[in-house]
Design an enzyme around this catalytic site. Structure first.
Site, PDB file in Angstrom:
ATOM      1  N   LYS A  22     -63.612 -39.753  -3.325  1.00 37.07           N
ATOM      2  CA  LYS A  22     -64.702 -40.667  -3.701  1.00 37.07           C
ATOM      3  C   LYS A  22     -65.473 -41.170  -2.478  1.00 37.07           C
ATOM      4  CE  LYS A  22     -63.779 -45.102  -4.344  1.00 37.07           C
ATOM      5  NZ  LYS A  22     -64.541 -46.204  -3.730  1.00 37.07           N
ATOM      6  N   ASN A  23     -64.744 -41.643  -1.485  1.00 32.38           N
ATOM      7  CA  ASN A  23     -65.423 -42.274  -0.348  1.00 32.38           C
ATOM      8  C   ASN A  23     -66.194 -41.271   0.500  1.00 32.38           C
ATOM      9  OD1 ASN A  23     -64.597 -44.760  -1.191  1.00 32.38           O
ATOM     10  ND2 ASN A  23     -62.922 -44.953   0.273  1.00 32.38           N
ATOM     11  N   ARG A  93     -69.863 -50.810  -2.726  1.00 30.39           N
ATOM     12  CA  ARG A  93     -69.917 -51.039  -1.289  1.00 30.39           C
ATOM     13  C   ARG A  93     -70.754 -49.954  -0.599  1.00 30.39           C
ATOM     14  NH1 ARG A  93     -69.521 -54.578   2.594  1.00 30.39           N
ATOM     15  NH2 ARG A  93     -68.704 -53.738   4.522  1.00 30.39           N
ATOM     16  N   CYS A 117     -65.001 -53.986  -3.806  1.00 29.22           N
ATOM     17  CA  CYS A 117     -63.792 -54.748  -4.106  1.00 29.22           C
ATOM     18  C   CYS A 117     -63.711 -55.998  -3.242  1.00 29.22           C
ATOM     19  CB  CYS A 117     -62.556 -53.889  -3.851  1.00 29.22           C
ATOM     20  SG  CYS A 117     -62.266 -52.686  -5.153  1.00 29.22           S
ATOM     21  N   ARG A 122     -66.596 -58.724   4.040  1.00 33.11           N
ATOM     22  CA  ARG A 122     -67.013 -57.350   4.309  1.00 33.11           C
ATOM     23  C   ARG A 122     -68.343 -57.347   5.049  1.00 33.11           C
ATOM     24  NH1 ARG A 122     -64.645 -53.420  -0.274  1.00 33.11           N
ATOM     25  NH2 ARG A 122     -64.661 -52.073   1.538  1.00 33.11           N
ATOM     26  N   PRO A 123     -68.283 -57.678   6.324  1.00 32.38           N
ATOM     27  CA  PRO A 123     -69.523 -57.767   7.105  1.00 32.38           C
ATOM     28  C   PRO A 123     -70.153 -56.399   7.327  1.00 32.38           C
ATOM     29  CG  PRO A 123     -67.609 -58.014   8.537  1.00 32.38           C
ATOM     30  CD  PRO A 123     -67.086 -57.901   7.140  1.00 32.38           C
ATOM     31  N   ILE A 124     -71.444 -56.408   7.658  1.00 32.72           N
ATOM     32  CA  ILE A 124     -72.121 -55.148   7.987  1.00 32.72           C
ATOM     33  C   ILE A 124     -72.789 -55.256   9.358  1.00 32.72           C
ATOM     34  CG2 ILE A 124     -72.544 -54.225   5.655  1.00 32.72           C
ATOM     35  CD1 ILE A 124     -75.434 -55.525   6.154  1.00 32.72           C
ATOM     36  N   ASP A 125     -72.295 -56.227  10.154  1.00 37.28           N
ATOM     37  CA  ASP A 125     -72.925 -56.450  11.460  1.00 37.28           C
ATOM     38  C   ASP A 125     -72.919 -55.196  12.339  1.00 37.28           C
ATOM     39  OD1 ASP A 125     -70.083 -57.137  11.276  1.00 37.28           O
ATOM     40  OD2 ASP A 125     -70.197 -57.496  13.429  1.00 37.28           O
ATOM     41  N   ASP A 306     -55.962 -48.449   1.970  1.00 38.52           N
ATOM     42  CA  ASP A 306     -56.163 -48.179   0.537  1.00 38.52           C
ATOM     43  C   ASP A 306     -54.886 -47.669  -0.150  1.00 38.52           C
ATOM     44  OD1 ASP A 306     -58.724 -49.018   0.917  1.00 38.52           O
ATOM     45  OD2 ASP A 306     -59.690 -47.084   0.582  1.00 38.52           O
ATOM     46  N   ILE A 328     -56.248 -54.378   8.211  1.00 40.68           N
ATOM     47  CA  ILE A 328     -57.700 -54.137   8.096  1.00 40.68           C
ATOM     48  C   ILE A 328     -58.410 -55.270   7.347  1.00 40.68           C
ATOM     49  CG2 ILE A 328     -59.502 -52.503   7.373  1.00 40.68           C
ATOM     50  CD1 ILE A 328     -57.657 -51.043   9.224  1.00 40.68           C
ATOM     51  N   ARG A 398     -63.485 -47.211 -11.243  1.00 42.53           N
ATOM     52  CA  ARG A 398     -64.464 -46.992 -10.162  1.00 42.53           C
ATOM     53  C   ARG A 398     -64.047 -45.832  -9.269  1.00 42.53           C
ATOM     54  NH1 ARG A 398     -65.368 -51.996  -6.600  1.00 42.53           N
ATOM     55  NH2 ARG A 398     -66.155 -50.229  -5.454  1.00 42.53           N
TER      56      ARG A 398
END
Ligand code: UD1
Length: 431
Positions: A22-23, A93, A117, A122-125, A306, A328, A398
């Site tokens: 999936k990812n 995500r 999830c 869940r930063p995106i910096d 995961d 993580i 999902r």
């Protein structure tokens, strides 16, 4: 409301075939839209996150031809909008991959802030740091992230933290930048390599994916290709842990055993027997007395976060005290309360779960707090005495394709029910 109902206590036996990752597929679908020619993608999993991503591409004008459940042909030539802001995309995500893909191709993009999830902040910096280093201006406001640039120029980017998403996203944008980009402290996950392989087969020039340093030599455009997504290591690991927890004997087919090394190593420590083939792994736990151990989640090739909830379920049945340290995400033990309601004895202190093994779990009514934790509760239900009902299974759907059918093929008594009538039918069937 859909639920899973399980009558546990049966050892799983037989063979299961694993689908595409999936990812990896989520990023590959975004990358496919970067070409104005047909990109055929095979082995995509038929799961909700993938379907949302495909819909998002359609929304912005890309041609998306779903040939069958596992094959799609994408052509980005007809893209007319660079704003991805529709209801469903906020829930996944990986929507952020559209930012890298569109910024690379059109030098502008606007995407709704990603959801996914709830397993921690869940930063995106780091994604934005990478885009800015390439010459883009980025802005986050009103729930949208926008990025634009006159021109993207290759550069040197050091990621302060190993991030799968940031590594892939920067790789996407840098593929169509001018000159050379170097990403240091890059993530090494198999799906990073898979996305790089796809892009290279579209004419990109990316070297070093799978190591700490990725070098991307920008190209002018990407052409069409045909590509098959790698097998899902997390789906595979889920079935491996289910075999262990139920004292079963399961051949997990269509996998790359190398990607499963951390999972395999931990299962060996718990006393299971593992037989590796070229593209399959067999887990034999028929006569195993599960042993306690310790595990810490880390970026690849470490033990995957995961797989953490699924591992905890197995260790909850081991004779002795185990620890699971989450390295993580800071909020990934929400399922422990549910598991304790099934009879486990687990205490969470900060990012460590201290697990005192119990002899058996007992069925209960539980709710899936997120995707992988939901899968873990299924494993617990399969191992437990009596009936388990799992609510909020939309999280599980999902990322797992027909998980109930796959477990049934292994002999499990498990059904997806949508009404009291379905439920009664199942209860009658399994006694
Ligand atoms: C991906 C996976 C997810 C998995 C995770 C770690 C997808 C769609 N999801 O998520 O299932 O759990 O990898 O293997 O592929 N971080 C920052 N700043 C950033 C980005 C990340 O500080 O800009 C931090 C995160 O808070 C986290 C760590 O880096 O602590 C790793 O996150 P990352 O690898 O980026 O996870 P995702 O790509 O979001």
């Amino acid at each position: 409301m859909e639920q899973f109902i399980i009558k546990g206590g049966k050892p799983l036996q037989g063979e299961v075939k694993i689908g595409g990752a999936k990812n990896a597929a989520l990023a590959i679908i975004a990358a496919a839209a970067m070409s104005d020619e047909d990109v055929t993608i095979e082995n995509i999993p038929d799961v909700r996150d993938i379907n949302v991503m495909l819909l998002a591409l359609q929304e912005i004008g890309a041609s998306v031809n779903r040939v069958d459940a596992h094959k799609v042909i994408i052509n980005g030539k007809s893209i007319t909008s660079f704003d991805v802001d529709y209801e469903y995309i906020k829930k996944i995500r990986a929507s952020y991959y559209l930012l890298g893909a569109l910024l690379g191709k059109y030098k502008r993009a606007e995407v709704a802030l990603p959801g996914g999830c709830a397993i921690g902040a869940r930063p995106i910096d780091l994604h934005l740091k990478g885009f800015r280093a390439l010459g883009a201006t980025c802005d986050v406001s009103y729930g949208l992230i926008s990025a634009k640039a006159e021109k993207l120029r290759g550069t040197h980017i050091y990621l302060d933290k190993v991030s799968v998403g940031a590594t892939i996203n920067i790789m996407l944008a840098a593929t169509l930048a001018e000159g050379k980009t170097i990403i240091e402290n890059a993530a090494k996950e198999p799906h990073v390599v898979d996305v790089a392989n796809l892009l290279n087969s579209m004419g990109a020039n990316i070297k070093g994916a799978g190591t700490d340093v990725i070098r991307i030599f920008g190209v002018e455009k990407l052409h069409g290709t045909e590509y098959s997504v790698i097998p899902d290591q997390i789906e595979a690991g889920t079935f491996m842990f289910a075999a262990a927890a139920t004292h079963g004997d399961v051949l997990v087919k269509n996998v790359i055993p190398k990607h499963l090394e951390a999972t395999t190593a931990k299962l060996l420590e718990t006393g299971c027997e593992i037989v590796e083939y070229d593209d399959a792994v067999r887990v034999i736990a028929t006569h195993t007395t599960l042993q306690p151990t310790s595990v810490t989640t880390l970026p690849y090739p470490g033990f995957p976060t995961d797989m953490q909830p699924q591992m905890t379920v197995v260790l909850g049945l081991a004779g002795g005290v185990s620890t699971v340290t989450e390295g993580i995400w800071e909020n990934r033990f929400k399922y422990v309360d549910e598991l304790n309601r099934m009879g486990s004895n687990i205490r969470v202190e900060s990012n460590i779960a201290i697990i005192t093994g119990v002899d058996h779990y007992t069925g209960a009514e539980v709710s899936a707090p997120d995707l992988r934790a939901g899968a873990a509760l299924i494993i617990a239900g399969l191992a437990a005495d009596g009936f388990t009902t799992i609510d909020d299974i939309h999280y599980i759907q999902r990322g797992y394709e027909h998980i109930e059918e796959k477990f049934r093929q292994l002999g499990a008594d498990m059904e997806l029910v949508d009404s009291e009538h379905d439920r009664q039918k199942f209860l009658l069937k399994v006694g």
